[in-house]
Write a protein that holds these residues in place. Structure first.
Motif, PDB file in Angstrom:
ATOM      1  N   ALA A 829       0.726  -1.207  -0.107  1.00  0.00           N
ATOM      2  CA  ALA A 829       0.080  -0.039  -0.073  1.00  0.00           C
ATOM      3  C   ALA A 829       0.999   1.295   0.136  1.00  0.00           C
ATOM      4  O   ALA A 829       2.022   1.141   0.309  1.00  0.00           O
ATOM      5  N   HIS A 830       0.312   2.294  -0.411  1.00  0.00           N
ATOM      6  CA  HIS A 830       0.710   3.591  -0.450  1.00  0.00           C
ATOM      7  C   HIS A 830      -0.104   4.757  -0.324  1.00  0.00           C
ATOM      8  O   HIS A 830      -1.211   4.773  -0.849  1.00  0.00           O
ATOM      9  N   THR A 831       0.320   5.773   0.294  1.00  0.00           N
ATOM     10  CA  THR A 831      -0.203   6.926   0.648  1.00  0.00           C
ATOM     11  C   THR A 831      -0.810   7.718  -0.733  1.00  0.00           C
ATOM     12  O   THR A 831      -2.139   7.866  -0.674  1.00  0.00           O
ATOM     13  N   TYR A 832      -0.139   7.881  -1.541  1.00  0.00           N
ATOM     14  CA  TYR A 832      -0.618   8.337  -2.837  1.00  0.00           C
ATOM     15  C   TYR A 832      -1.056   7.450  -3.933  1.00  0.00           C
ATOM     16  O   TYR A 832      -1.399   7.865  -5.142  1.00  0.00           O
ATOM     17  N   ALA A 833      -1.054   6.103  -3.736  1.00  0.00           N
ATOM     18  CA  ALA A 833      -1.586   4.863  -4.854  1.00  0.00           C
ATOM     19  C   ALA A 833      -3.143   5.253  -5.155  1.00  0.00           C
ATOM     20  O   ALA A 833      -3.815   6.002  -4.179  1.00  0.00           O
ATOM     21  N   TRP A 839      -8.569   7.734 -12.212  1.00  0.00           N
ATOM     22  CA  TRP A 839      -7.683   8.223 -13.114  1.00  0.00           C
ATOM     23  C   TRP A 839      -8.713   9.225 -13.724  1.00  0.00           C
ATOM     24  O   TRP A 839      -8.289  10.631 -13.954  1.00  0.00           O
ATOM     25  N   PRO A 840      -9.671   8.761 -14.802  1.00  0.00           N
ATOM     26  CA  PRO A 840     -10.309   9.623 -15.538  1.00  0.00           C
ATOM     27  C   PRO A 840     -11.196  10.730 -14.956  1.00  0.00           C
ATOM     28  O   PRO A 840     -11.378  11.760 -15.762  1.00  0.00           O
ATOM     29  N   ILE A 841     -11.469  10.721 -13.759  1.00  0.00           N
ATOM     30  CA  ILE A 841     -12.161  11.619 -12.989  1.00  0.00           C
ATOM     31  C   ILE A 841     -11.179  12.570 -12.209  1.00  0.00           C
ATOM     32  O   ILE A 841     -11.728  13.348 -11.326  1.00  0.00           O
ATOM     33  N   LEU A 842      -9.859  12.278 -12.276  1.00  0.00           N
ATOM     34  CA  LEU A 842      -8.994  12.966 -11.333  1.00  0.00           C
ATOM     35  C   LEU A 842      -9.219  13.135  -9.880  1.00  0.00           C
ATOM     36  O   LEU A 842      -9.334  14.184  -9.516  1.00  0.00           O
ATOM     37  N   ARG A 843      -9.453  11.858  -9.450  1.00  0.00           N
ATOM     38  CA  ARG A 843      -9.607  11.978  -8.041  1.00  0.00           C
ATOM     39  C   ARG A 843      -8.516  12.385  -7.053  1.00  0.00           C
ATOM     40  O   ARG A 843      -8.823  13.050  -6.194  1.00  0.00           O
ATOM     41  N   ARG A 844      -7.328  12.052  -7.577  1.00  0.00           N
ATOM     42  CA  ARG A 844      -6.257  12.346  -6.658  1.00  0.00           C
ATOM     43  C   ARG A 844      -5.029  12.303  -7.352  1.00  0.00           C
ATOM     44  O   ARG A 844      -5.147  11.920  -8.379  1.00  0.00           O
ATOM     45  N   GLY A 845      -3.864  12.977  -6.958  1.00  0.00           N
ATOM     46  CA  GLY A 845      -2.758  13.169  -7.475  1.00  0.00           C
ATOM     47  C   GLY A 845      -1.745  12.583  -6.936  1.00  0.00           C
ATOM     48  O   GLY A 845      -1.837  11.626  -5.923  1.00  0.00           O
ATOM     49  N   ILE A 846      -0.467  12.948  -7.023  1.00  0.00           N
ATOM     50  CA  ILE A 846       0.657  12.549  -6.069  1.00  0.00           C
ATOM     51  C   ILE A 846       1.691  13.407  -5.793  1.00  0.00           C
ATOM     52  O   ILE A 846       1.883  14.529  -6.363  1.00  0.00           O
ATOM     53  N   ARG A 854       6.903  25.403  -0.142  1.00  0.00           N
ATOM     54  CA  ARG A 854       6.528  24.921  -1.730  1.00  0.00           C
ATOM     55  C   ARG A 854       6.259  23.391  -1.859  1.00  0.00           C
ATOM     56  O   ARG A 854       6.721  22.758  -1.163  1.00  0.00           O
ATOM     57  N   LYS A 855       5.811  23.444  -3.114  1.00  0.00           N
ATOM     58  CA  LYS A 855       5.241  21.803  -3.068  1.00  0.00           C
ATOM     59  C   LYS A 855       5.377  21.559  -4.470  1.00  0.00           C
ATOM     60  O   LYS A 855       4.714  22.389  -5.593  1.00  0.00           O
ATOM     61  N   ILE A 856       5.538  20.517  -5.109  1.00  0.00           N
ATOM     62  CA  ILE A 856       5.343  20.095  -6.606  1.00  0.00           C
ATOM     63  C   ILE A 856       4.368  18.558  -6.347  1.00  0.00           C
ATOM     64  O   ILE A 856       4.713  17.817  -5.595  1.00  0.00           O
ATOM     65  N   TYR A 857       3.130  19.005  -6.964  1.00  0.00           N
ATOM     66  CA  TYR A 857       2.067  17.919  -6.790  1.00  0.00           C
ATOM     67  C   TYR A 857       1.546  17.515  -8.116  1.00  0.00           C
ATOM     68  O   TYR A 857       1.086  18.471  -9.100  1.00  0.00           O
ATOM     69  N   LEU A 858       1.703  16.285  -8.370  1.00  0.00           N
ATOM     70  CA  LEU A 858       1.123  15.749  -9.755  1.00  0.00           C
ATOM     71  C   LEU A 858      -0.316  15.679  -9.934  1.00  0.00           C
ATOM     72  O   LEU A 858      -0.806  14.772  -8.864  1.00  0.00           O
ATOM     73  N   LEU A 859      -0.918  16.748 -10.504  1.00  0.00           N
ATOM     74  CA  LEU A 859      -2.512  16.606 -10.574  1.00  0.00           C
ATOM     75  C   LEU A 859      -3.072  16.486 -11.989  1.00  0.00           C
ATOM     76  O   LEU A 859      -3.751  15.571 -12.328  1.00  0.00           O
ATOM     77  N   ASP A 997     -10.618  15.004  -2.288  1.00  0.00           N
ATOM     78  CA  ASP A 997      -9.311  13.956  -2.353  1.00  0.00           C
ATOM     79  C   ASP A 997      -8.201  14.492  -2.670  1.00  0.00           C
ATOM     80  O   ASP A 997      -7.163  13.875  -2.551  1.00  0.00           O
ATOM     81  N   TRP A 998      -8.147  15.898  -3.265  1.00  0.00           N
ATOM     82  CA  TRP A 998      -6.804  16.467  -3.494  1.00  0.00           C
ATOM     83  C   TRP A 998      -6.108  16.702  -2.123  1.00  0.00           C
ATOM     84  O   TRP A 998      -6.552  17.892  -1.854  1.00  0.00           O
ATOM     85  N   ASP A 999      -5.334  15.969  -1.969  1.00  0.00           N
ATOM     86  CA  ASP A 999      -4.788  16.136  -0.524  1.00  0.00           C
ATOM     87  C   ASP A 999      -3.331  17.138  -0.769  1.00  0.00           C
ATOM     88  O   ASP A 999      -2.273  16.523  -0.633  1.00  0.00           O
ATOM     89  N   PHE A1000      -3.589  18.304  -0.978  1.00  0.00           N
ATOM     90  CA  PHE A1000      -2.594  19.245  -1.302  1.00  0.00           C
ATOM     91  C   PHE A1000      -1.850  19.632   0.037  1.00  0.00           C
ATOM     92  O   PHE A1000      -0.619  19.935   0.129  1.00  0.00           O
ATOM     93  N   ASN A1001      -2.458  19.252   1.184  1.00  0.00           N
ATOM     94  CA  ASN A1001      -1.946  19.898   2.310  1.00  0.00           C
ATOM     95  C   ASN A1001      -1.803  21.256   2.530  1.00  0.00           C
ATOM     96  O   ASN A1001      -0.466  21.558   2.518  1.00  0.00           O
ATOM     97  N   CYS A1002      -2.695  22.212   2.395  1.00  0.00           N
ATOM     98  CA  CYS A1002      -2.408  23.615   2.278  1.00  0.00           C
ATOM     99  C   CYS A1002      -1.890  24.132   3.359  1.00  0.00           C
ATOM    100  O   CYS A1002      -1.411  25.155   3.328  1.00  0.00           O
ATOM    101  N   LYS A1003      -1.510  23.453   4.637  1.00  0.00           N
ATOM    102  CA  LYS A1003      -1.247  24.126   5.854  1.00  0.00           C
ATOM    103  C   LYS A1003       0.143  24.222   5.682  1.00  0.00           C
ATOM    104  O   LYS A1003       1.022  25.085   6.332  1.00  0.00           O
ATOM    105  N   ILE A1004       1.049  23.770   4.612  1.00  0.00           N
ATOM    106  CA  ILE A1004       2.339  23.715   4.384  1.00  0.00           C
ATOM    107  C   ILE A1004       2.811  25.211   3.873  1.00  0.00           C
ATOM    108  O   ILE A1004       3.723  25.878   4.079  1.00  0.00           O
TER     109      ILE A1004
END
Length: 1048
Positions: A829-833, A839-846, A854-859, A997-1004
């Motif tokens: 298992a993986h947190t961002y799996a 995928w087609p509905i873009l439920r979540r990224g990595i 700053r953050k790089i997030y594959l969305l 589901d888009w876990d950007f973690n905006c608190k950073i």
């Protein structure tokens, strides 16, 4: 008394003078002598054109020239023209059969073959339709030796002929054949025909097919044989009635039912049959006349002209210098008849610009260059940011180091893309000293030339933009649809993020897109089979397949896509009766060589280069067999070792069922249970792998002393029976031998076999592979082999053994097997799996990288994802509805849909074959696995834009294009901070979190102004502040070739 004529029915040949020498009219001919009498009858024979008619013709033709069939719609009418005639005859069947009463008038020679004394005659009606010439000829035939062939390239038409109750196979033969085929029909011998009938046939062929058609006619006709020809003349009523968007090319039109028609001049016909490139004419024109009839509508005062041409052509005899000749009298009559055409040449319309195609290609190249330059700006902007290891740069940058250091490694992906990255790194001066060990490791302090390596990867993604443009254009769609597709690729945030890092995906996508484009180019050569460009595009498709699968095994889905298309193509060829068996075999061999053998050669060549670049033992050695390892330099186990095992020998024991390594025991105890010294599998050569084999206190078993300590005399639990398995070495079956005997170790007390599987022990076991004892374990997991032995009891000169080193093919097969096994084992298992349904509905990224607020997030661009998914769903719905409506005959005209269905169907199948197989996989999956499917879905979207807007005027379509592009760009700008790792605020991040589901973690991020959000970890340290848990990067799955990290 005035003669009564039947509603203007034709009574004389158009080739004959209609006046006697005394100036009187022949019986049945109606000549217009006074213009004022024009509306007194319904029709007139041999009518001259007046200035009014000339002006009308010019006006109508000029309108047609200005409004041709849109270029993106033309391909469908060239691809399978016979299909439109099939539909025509499916609808009309034999109801279109009309007695050609003019046949005897125009072609009396044809009916002379039916006379009782004519002798053996062979007549061939080409383009037979429902048998419009064959049946009238046979019905009145008194000639028992007359045989008539009939052919049409519409299978349905031939079925109508064969289904006619008058069909007599003893007097006729009907079959499917295309006049423009490369071979004459097998039913007809060369130079065997007395007469060929071509009535409204050549006009259905494209001009580029005429030359082959004339060659086929020449091959079949006897020397001196005749061709009876009748077809449409220039400015016939049918031509002038065509509306806008019906012109394919000059004088070549498409009817409402999709069938094609060309309108000739006498000069074109004469040049065609004479053969302008021959020193001696192929045929001699005996008659070339236009049957000009004036049809009038007396109520509406309209004048309409019919201008069919009638020709009689004889083949030049190869044994005679004269061939069939024309008498002086006939020549005089012909000259008088041709004077009627004197006004026709004046009406010749201006040709379409000869460089129109070249102009459009130049425009396409210009647009694609602009798109490429703009994509460079989008993809390369701040590519140096961040200046530290991001995401899977840990792996693929690390692999570049290993290539440069020549150290063998094991990865789940084929080597091509990794080698390309390594070559780039070497060219730009990277020496391989940086190990890319952890995400966040700084590049600048180690002077790593990471920017040009990233640029190389980004260039592959950049080239996908113009490639998508050309793919849409080559599929027959408009510039507007191609531009939209290219901009959707360019501004897709996920592709931007993924393609500008040191990763394999951009290279994979480039080769995938390249392969699809090459295949489409190949399919566009369907009418030029086995020509140079046909072979070039087919071979390039095979090269693309080989390169794609050599980057990642996702390329197998691309192979499946092309494979399905090839199977359909071959199936259609097989079912086409016009295709000779030899031609079908040639097609089959061509595709086998170019699309199977060539990709396989490329794939294996990549591994050959891979092995050559990694000659030394490295971190991946332990995954491979000893036979494989012996081909590498610097292996740690001895090349040779004594063959025989004696009591008191030191041995190391390797597990055969897994790649876990050697039986190992170190000075650490199990935390529970027996609390004895741990026994594990360890993949590296180590002193703790040595075991001593002692004789047990019994005479009937051979045993190993499994554990103990100094002063411990042992007990029955020490005894392990050695059970030697069958093997190729007969000596090794009876006594234990190094590297030859494979055996099981069975506990004497527990009756269980020593067993290991691919399970890592927890931290107390140092992540080494578990070893246990199991009674009913699977045999392969209980097999062991002694790899090395040392003993002072063996005499000098004792037999030594060594592993047989594997050659290329052995290494190639083994490495691919190991790659498959390791890939299948990536199931944790993986947190961002995510799963494919997400995928087609873009439920979540990595989450790729996080540092310094700053953050790089594959969305991905949500608008691109959701609109492309909507188009996929819509296509499926439309396809189903169309099939249902066709089955119920609710709709019958699908010409417009067929054009889109062909291209969109190919893109959809490609999408499906790149998407659905992931649903069968149990391994870890992530959003980036959808990227090839996303590319296909965007192609579908571009085609749907064409479908939805094609009926609008150009200004409206351009306006809609601009609106769509602006919407895509606007959404792209919202997610720029996580695409490029730019500063962001918590509030902006929260407002952009459109799905929970888009876990950007905006608190950073924080609420300070963006310009002030550059506080570093160093500043936190100076303030004695501890980084938050959200800023801790944790690397997981070290063995996975697709490593990710969590921010938690």
């Amino acid at each position: 008394m005035e003669e009564v004529v039947d509603k203007g029915k034709k009574r004389t040949s158009s080739a004959l003078d209609v006046q006697e020498e005394d100036g009187t009219s022949k019986f049945g001919s109606r000549l217009l002598k006074e213009e004022n009498d024009v509306f007194s009858q319904n029709a007139w024979d041999h009518a001259d054109w007046d200035e009014e008619q000339e002006e009308l013709a010019k006006e109508k033709v000029s309108v047609q020239l200005e409004n041709p069939v849109p270029e993106e719609e033309q391909e469908q009418y060239y691809a399978e023209p016979a299909e439109y005639w099939n539909k025509f005859y499916q609808k009309n069947e034999n109801r279109f059969f009309k007695d050609r009463n003019w046949l005897k008038l125009e072609f009396p020679e044809l009916f002379s073959t039916s006379e009782a004394t004519a002798g053996k005659k062979r007549v061939f009606e080409i383009g037979c339709g429902a048998g419009n010439t064959m049946y009238p000829l046979l019905e009145q035939s008194q000639n028992p030796d007359l045989f008539v062939y009939a052919a049409d390239y519409s299978k349905t038409a031939v079925d109508v002929v064969l289904g006619n109750k008058k069909y007599d196979p003893t007097r006729s033969c009907a079959f499917v054949w295309d006049l423009s085929s490369s071979e004459i029909p097998k039913e007809i011998e060369p130079e065997s025909l007395d007469m060929i009938v071509l009535i409204f046939v050549l006009s259905a062929l494209a001009p580029e097919q005429w030359d082959q058609a004339i060659k086929n006619i020449y091959k079949m006709l006897k020397p001196g044989g005749l061709v009876m020809f009748r077809d449409y003349g220039r400015y016939d009523l049918a031509q002038l009635r065509f509306k806008k968007n019906r012109l394919l090319k000059e004088n070549f039109y498409i009817r409402g039912d999709g069938t094609r028609v060309y309108f000739f001049t006498s000069e074109e016909i004469a040049a065609m049959f004479k053969g302008s490139n021959q020193e001696k004419p192929l045929f001699e024109i005996e008659q070339n006349a236009v049957d000009r009839r004036l049809i009038v509508n007396r109520q509406r005062k309209l004048k309409m002209y019919r201008t069919p041409f009638t020709l009689k052509i004889s083949q030049q005899s190869m044994s005679s210098s004269t061939g069939a000749s024309v008498s002086n009298k006939n020549q005089l009559r012909q000259r008088r008849k041709e004077r009627v055409l004197k006004g026709l040449d004046k009406l010749a319309p201006p040709l379409l610009p000869s460089n129109k195609v070249e102009t459009q290609k130049r425009n396409d190249w210009f647009i694609s260059v602009l798109l490429t330059l703009w994509a460079c700006y989008i993809r390369l902007w701040k590519i140096s940011q961040p200046a530290s290891v991001v995401f899977d740069e840990v792996h693929f940058g690390g692999f570049a180091s290993k290539y440069i250091n020549k150290k063998f490694f094991m990865d789940v992906h084929p080597p091509l893309a990794k080698m390309m990255i390594a070559w780039t790194a070497q060219v730009v001066g990277f020496n391989g000293s940086f190990d890319f060990k952890e995400i966040g490791t700084d590049y600048l302090s180690s002077h790593v030339p990471y920017v040009p390596i990233r640029v190389f990867c980004a260039l592959n993604g950049i080239l996908l933009v113009p490639m998508s443009y050309w793919t849409i254009r080559s599929s027959g769609f408009s510039v507007k649809a191609a531009i939209l597709t290219a901009f959707m690729i360019c501004y897709e945030n996920g592709l931007v993020t993924n393609n500008r890092l040191i990763l394999l995906d951009s290279i994979l996508l480039f080769f995938t897109g390249f392969t699809l484009l090459m295949w489409i180019n190949f399919r566009n050569q369907i009418r030029q089979q086995f020509t140079t460009w046909w072979w070039v595009w087919l071979a390039m498709t095979g090269i693309g397949l080989g390169l794609t699968v050599s980057c990642k095994w996702v390329g197998l889905f691309t192979i499946a896509t092309i494979g399905v298309a090839v199977l359909k193509e071959l199936w259609d060829l097989w079912g086409d009766h016009r295709t000779e068996m030899s031609t079908f075999i040639y097609h089959f061999i061509a595709r086998t060589v170019c699309l199977i053998i060539l990709p396989c050669c490329i794939y294996m060549a990549c591994f050959l280069i891979h092995f050559g670049m990694l000659p030394e033992s490295g971190s991946g050695t332990n995954f491979m067999s000893p036979e494989f390892q012996t081909s590498l330099e610097g292996i740690k186990f001895p090349q040779t070792t004594p063959a025989d095992i004696v009591y008191g020998s030191k041995i190391d024991i390797r597990h055969m069922g897994t790649s876990g390594g050697y039986l190992h025991s170190h000075d650490h105890a199990y935390p529970g249970g027996s609390r004895q010294q741990q026994v594990t599998l360890y993949s590296h050569v180590d002193n703790n792998n040595w075991w001593v084999i002692n004789k047990a206190n019994t005479d009937d078993v051979r045993s190993l002393d499994g554990y103990g300590f100094e002063g411990f005399e042992g007990d029955s639990n020490d005894n392990w029976r050695v059970e030697i398995e069958e093997g190729p070495d007969p000596v090794a079956r009876t006594r234990l031998r190094t590297r030859r005997s494979q055996f099981r170790l069975v506990s004497e007390t527990q009756k269980c076999a020593l067993f290991s599987r691919k399970y890592k022990l927890p931290d107390w076991g140092f992540k080494q592979q578990e070893v246990t004892c199991m009674k009913d374990a699977k045999l392969p997991k209980t097999i062991w082999e002694i790899e090395s032995t040392e003993s002072d009891f063996l005499p000098e000169g004792s037999e030594a053994v060594s592993y047989k080193s594997k050659g290329f093919f052995g290494k190639f097969l083994e490495l691919n097997k190991v790659m498959w096994q390791v890939n299948q084992g990536l199931s944790s298992a993986h947190t961002y799996a995510s799963r494919p349904k997400d995928w087609p509905i873009l439920r979540r990224g990595i989450s790729f990288w996080s540092k310094d607020h700053r953050k790089i997030y594959l969305l991905g661009n949500p608008l691109v994802f959701w609109s492309s998914t909507a188009c996929i769903i819509t296509y499926v719905a439309l396809k189903l509805v169309t099939l249902l409506f066709l089955q119920r005959k609710i709709i019958t005209d699908t010409n417009r849909w067929r054009k889109y269905d062909g291209a969109v169907g190919f893109f959809f199948v490609s999408w499906a074959l790149h998407y659905f197989p992931f649903n069968l996989m149990t391994r870890q999956l992530f959003l980036h696995h959808y990227m090839p499917s996303l590319y296909m879905a965007i192609l579908v979207t571009g085609a749907f834009f064409e479908l939805l807007t094609s009926s609008f005027r150009n200004p409206v379509r351009w306006s809609l294009l601009i609106i769509c592009v602006m919407a895509v760009v606007y959404v792209y700008t919202i997610f720029i901070p996580i695409t490029y790792g730019e500063p962001w605020t918590t509030s902006a991040c929260s407002s952009a979190t459109w799905r929970p589901d888009w876990d950007f973690n905006c608190k950073i991020f924080n609420e300070k102004s963006i310009n002030n959000q550059t506080t570093s970890f160093a500043e936190h340290a100076n303030k004695n502040s501890k980084p938050s848990d959200d800023e801790i990067v944790q690397v997981v799955e070290a063995i996975d070739g697709e490593q990710y990290f969590n921010v938690e």
